[in-house]
Design a protein around this motif. Structure first.
Motif, mmCIF file in Angstrom:
data_model
loop_
_atom_site.group_PDB
_atom_site.id
_atom_site.type_symbol
_atom_site.label_atom_id
_atom_site.label_comp_id
_atom_site.label_asym_id
_atom_site.label_seq_id
_atom_site.Cartn_x
_atom_site.Cartn_y
_atom_site.Cartn_z
ATOM 1 N N VAL A 1 0.850 -1.205 0.000
ATOM 2 C CA VAL A 1 0.000 0.000 0.000
ATOM 3 C C VAL A 1 0.882 1.250 0.000
ATOM 4 O O VAL A 1 1.928 1.266 0.628
ATOM 5 N N ALA A 2 0.419 2.270 -0.694
ATOM 6 C CA ALA A 2 1.150 3.543 -0.689
ATOM 7 C C ALA A 2 1.146 4.095 0.740
ATOM 8 O O ALA A 2 0.231 3.839 1.518
ATOM 9 N N ARG A 3 2.189 4.835 1.074
ATOM 10 C CA ARG A 3 2.255 5.397 2.416
ATOM 11 C C ARG A 3 2.794 6.827 2.354
ATOM 12 O O ARG A 3 3.395 7.244 1.363
ATOM 13 N N VAL A 4 2.563 7.527 3.446
ATOM 14 C CA VAL A 4 2.987 8.926 3.534
ATOM 15 C C VAL A 4 3.512 9.200 4.945
ATOM 16 O O VAL A 4 3.012 8.631 5.915
ATOM 17 N N VAL A 5 4.532 10.031 5.028
ATOM 18 C CA VAL A 5 5.041 10.464 6.328
ATOM 19 C C VAL A 5 5.059 11.995 6.323
ATOM 20 O O VAL A 5 5.357 12.623 5.310
ATOM 21 N N THR A 6 4.690 12.571 7.452
ATOM 22 C CA THR A 6 4.703 14.022 7.601
ATOM 23 C C THR A 6 5.894 14.409 8.460
ATOM 24 O O THR A 6 6.061 13.910 9.571
ATOM 25 N N ILE A 7 6.719 15.296 7.923
ATOM 26 C CA ILE A 7 7.895 15.794 8.636
ATOM 27 C C ILE A 7 7.719 17.290 8.830
ATOM 28 O O ILE A 7 7.430 18.017 7.878
ATOM 29 N N LYS A 8 7.906 17.727 10.073
ATOM 30 C CA LYS A 8 7.739 19.138 10.392
ATOM 31 C C LYS A 8 9.068 19.708 10.869
ATOM 32 O O LYS A 8 9.711 19.148 11.755
ATOM 33 N N VAL A 9 9.488 20.830 10.249
ATOM 34 C CA VAL A 9 10.706 21.536 10.664
ATOM 35 C C VAL A 9 10.244 22.758 11.462
ATOM 36 O O VAL A 9 9.571 23.635 10.932
ATOM 37 N N ASN A 10 10.593 22.777 12.741
ATOM 38 C CA ASN A 10 10.155 23.826 13.662
ATOM 39 C C ASN A 10 11.291 24.805 13.933
ATOM 40 O O ASN A 10 12.330 24.409 14.453
ATOM 41 N N PRO A 11 11.106 26.085 13.620
ATOM 42 C CA PRO A 11 12.136 27.082 13.941
ATOM 43 C C PRO A 11 11.945 27.652 15.344
ATOM 44 O O PRO A 11 10.876 27.532 15.934
ATOM 45 N N THR A 12 12.998 28.271 15.860
ATOM 46 C CA THR A 12 12.880 28.958 17.146
ATOM 47 C C THR A 12 12.125 30.272 16.964
ATOM 48 O O THR A 12 11.702 30.604 15.860
ATOM 49 N N PHE A 13 11.942 31.026 18.035
ATOM 50 C CA PHE A 13 11.262 32.324 18.056
ATOM 51 C C PHE A 13 9.773 32.209 17.725
ATOM 52 O O PHE A 13 9.157 33.147 17.243
ATOM 53 N N ASN A 14 9.183 31.042 17.948
ATOM 54 C CA ASN A 14 7.750 30.835 17.694
ATOM 55 C C ASN A 14 7.338 31.159 16.259
ATOM 56 O O ASN A 14 6.209 31.554 16.007
ATOM 57 N N LEU A 15 8.258 31.021 15.327
ATOM 58 C CA LEU A 15 7.911 31.188 13.916
ATOM 59 C C LEU A 15 7.120 29.954 13.491
ATOM 60 O O LEU A 15 7.253 28.883 14.082
ATOM 61 N N PRO A 16 6.299 30.074 12.460
ATOM 62 C CA PRO A 16 5.512 28.913 12.040
ATOM 63 C C PRO A 16 6.396 27.799 11.475
ATOM 64 O O PRO A 16 7.367 28.071 10.770
ATOM 65 N N PRO A 17 6.047 26.540 11.764
ATOM 66 C CA PRO A 17 6.829 25.416 11.230
ATOM 67 C C PRO A 17 6.561 25.223 9.738
ATOM 68 O O PRO A 17 5.559 25.696 9.207
ATOM 69 N N VAL A 18 7.465 24.507 9.103
ATOM 70 C CA VAL A 18 7.297 24.119 7.700
ATOM 71 C C VAL A 18 7.036 22.620 7.692
ATOM 72 O O VAL A 18 7.795 21.851 8.273
ATOM 73 N N THR A 19 5.947 22.219 7.037
ATOM 74 C CA THR A 19 5.528 20.816 7.048
ATOM 75 C C THR A 19 5.659 20.214 5.651
ATOM 76 O O THR A 19 5.279 20.843 4.660
ATOM 77 N N PHE A 20 6.186 18.999 5.602
ATOM 78 C CA PHE A 20 6.334 18.265 4.348
ATOM 79 C C PHE A 20 5.620 16.927 4.458
ATOM 80 O O PHE A 20 5.743 16.241 5.470
ATOM 81 N N ASN A 21 4.894 16.552 3.419
ATOM 82 C CA ASN A 21 4.345 15.201 3.293
ATOM 83 C C ASN A 21 5.165 14.504 2.229
ATOM 84 O O ASN A 21 5.215 14.952 1.087
ATOM 85 N N ILE A 22 5.787 13.416 2.609
ATOM 86 C CA ILE A 22 6.583 12.632 1.666
ATOM 87 C C ILE A 22 5.799 11.360 1.364
ATOM 88 O O ILE A 22 5.500 10.579 2.256
ATOM 89 N N ASN A 23 5.474 11.189 0.109
ATOM 90 C CA ASN A 23 4.687 10.031 -0.339
ATOM 91 C C ASN A 23 5.616 8.953 -0.882
ATOM 92 O O ASN A 23 6.644 9.247 -1.471
ATOM 93 N N GLN A 24 5.188 7.705 -0.673
ATOM 94 C CA GLN A 24 5.929 6.588 -1.224
ATOM 95 C C GLN A 24 4.945 5.656 -1.916
ATOM 96 O O GLN A 24 3.923 5.277 -1.353
ATOM 97 N N ASP A 25 5.299 5.301 -3.163
ATOM 98 C CA ASP A 25 4.452 4.397 -3.954
ATOM 99 C C ASP A 25 4.408 3.009 -3.324
ATOM 100 O O ASP A 25 5.278 2.634 -2.537
ATOM 101 N N LYS A 26 3.402 2.223 -3.759
ATOM 102 C CA LYS A 26 3.304 0.841 -3.261
ATOM 103 C C LYS A 26 4.054 -0.111 -4.148
ATOM 104 O O LYS A 26 4.419 0.153 -5.243
#
Length: 125
Positions: A100-125
């Motif tokens: 089955v295809a799958r996905v992982v979410t990776i979040k890069v969080n900066p200091t100073f309460n700036l908004p995080p950057v989120t990535f969804n990485i998909n992988q084929d089945k």
């Protein structure tokens, strides 16, 4: 006695002026300001084949810190979970044998309460 009171008042007055002059406000350094922050998938790759592979997250943080949050999975390896400054973060995705295809979410969080950057990485089945 009058001369003594006059001298005492004069000494106290001079001391009060001296204290007033010496108690001026210090010029403190300003509060730290955040440096520009960004994170992006190198070459815009957000999908990998079932065979797996490697991709990089390019983090630009100047002198500031950052940290990674992601669900714990046995098929994703991130070599560094926190750091500071500019960094090319390798992410390794193992082969997908689940069917089955799958996905992982990776979040890069900066200091100073700036908004995080989120990535969804998909992988084929």
């Amino acid at each position: 006695m009058k001369i003594f009171n006059y001298k005492l008042k004069l000494v106290l007055f001079v001391m009060a002026i001296g204290l007033t002059i010496s108690c001026k406000k210090e010029n403190l350094s300003p509060k730290p300001e955040p440096t520009p922050f960004s994170a992006a998938l190198e070459a815009g790759v957000s999908s990998l084949p079932a065979a797996g592979g490697k991709l990089n997250i390019v983090i630009t943080a100047g002198a500031d810190g950052w940290w990674i949050t992601t669900p714990q999975t046995d098929w994703v390896t991130i070599t560094r979970m926190f750091g500071s400054g500019d960094f090319k973060l390798p992410v390794t995705i193992k082969a997908n044998t689940s069917g089955v295809a799958r996905v992982v979410t990776i979040k890069v969080n900066p200091t100073f309460n700036l908004p995080p950057v989120t990535f969804n990485i998909n992988q084929d089945k």
